[in-house]
Design an enzyme around this catalytic site. Structure first.
Site, short mmCIF file in Angstrom:
data_model
loop_
_atom_site.label_atom_id
_atom_site.label_comp_id
_atom_site.label_asym_id
_atom_site.label_seq_id
_atom_site.Cartn_x
_atom_site.Cartn_y
_atom_site.Cartn_z
N TYR A 168 0.83 -1.20 0.00
CA TYR A 168 0.00 0.00 0.00
C TYR A 168 0.87 1.25 0.00
O TYR A 168 2.02 1.22 0.41
CB TYR A 168 -0.99 0.00 1.16
CG TYR A 168 -0.41 0.07 2.55
CD1 TYR A 168 -0.33 1.27 3.23
CD2 TYR A 168 0.04 -1.07 3.19
CE1 TYR A 168 0.18 1.33 4.51
CE2 TYR A 168 0.53 -1.03 4.47
CZ TYR A 168 0.61 0.18 5.12
OH TYR A 168 1.12 0.23 6.39
N CYS A 169 0.27 2.31 -0.54
CA CYS A 169 0.92 3.61 -0.60
C CYS A 169 -0.19 4.66 -0.50
O CYS A 169 -1.33 4.33 -0.24
CB CYS A 169 1.75 3.75 -1.86
SG CYS A 169 0.82 3.52 -3.38
N THR A 170 0.14 5.91 -0.74
CA THR A 170 -0.87 6.96 -0.57
C THR A 170 -1.71 7.21 -1.81
O THR A 170 -2.87 7.57 -1.69
CB THR A 170 -0.20 8.29 -0.14
OG1 THR A 170 0.84 8.59 -1.07
CG2 THR A 170 0.37 8.19 1.24
N CYS A 196 2.91 2.02 -5.55
CA CYS A 196 2.58 0.58 -5.58
C CYS A 196 2.74 0.02 -6.98
O CYS A 196 3.25 -1.09 -7.15
CB CYS A 196 1.14 0.36 -5.09
SG CYS A 196 0.92 0.67 -3.33
#
Length: 80
Positions: A57-59, A64
């Site tokens: 996960y990332c923002t 990703c």
């Protein structure tokens, strides 16, 4: 069934805000200051990731996508 690993590909200042933890699932935090640090971390920790189902996960999704593409280029043991 492959073991599951959660990989947080956000930058260190973003992970300081909080992260996901799931009982029985390893959560890996590369503690990167910028995304360009991540490939070296992935190569150094390849044995922790090989033959595992990696959820990341990332923002916003871009990190990703780039991280998953890099993992796939590392070989078939990282394709799941």
């Amino acid at each position: 069934i492959k073991p599951l690993v959660i990989l947080d590909v956000r930058n260190v200042y973003e992970t300081a805000v909080g992260h996901f933890q799931v009982d029985g699932v390893a959560t890996l935090d590369p503690c990167t200051r910028c995304f360009s640090d991540l490939p070296a971390w992935l190569l150094a920790h390849a044995s922790d990731l090989a033959h595992k189902r990696i959820m990341m996960y990332c923002t916003g999704g871009v990190r990703c996508e780039r991280a998953s593409a890099f993992l796939k280029e590392m070989g078939p043991e990282f394709s799941d």
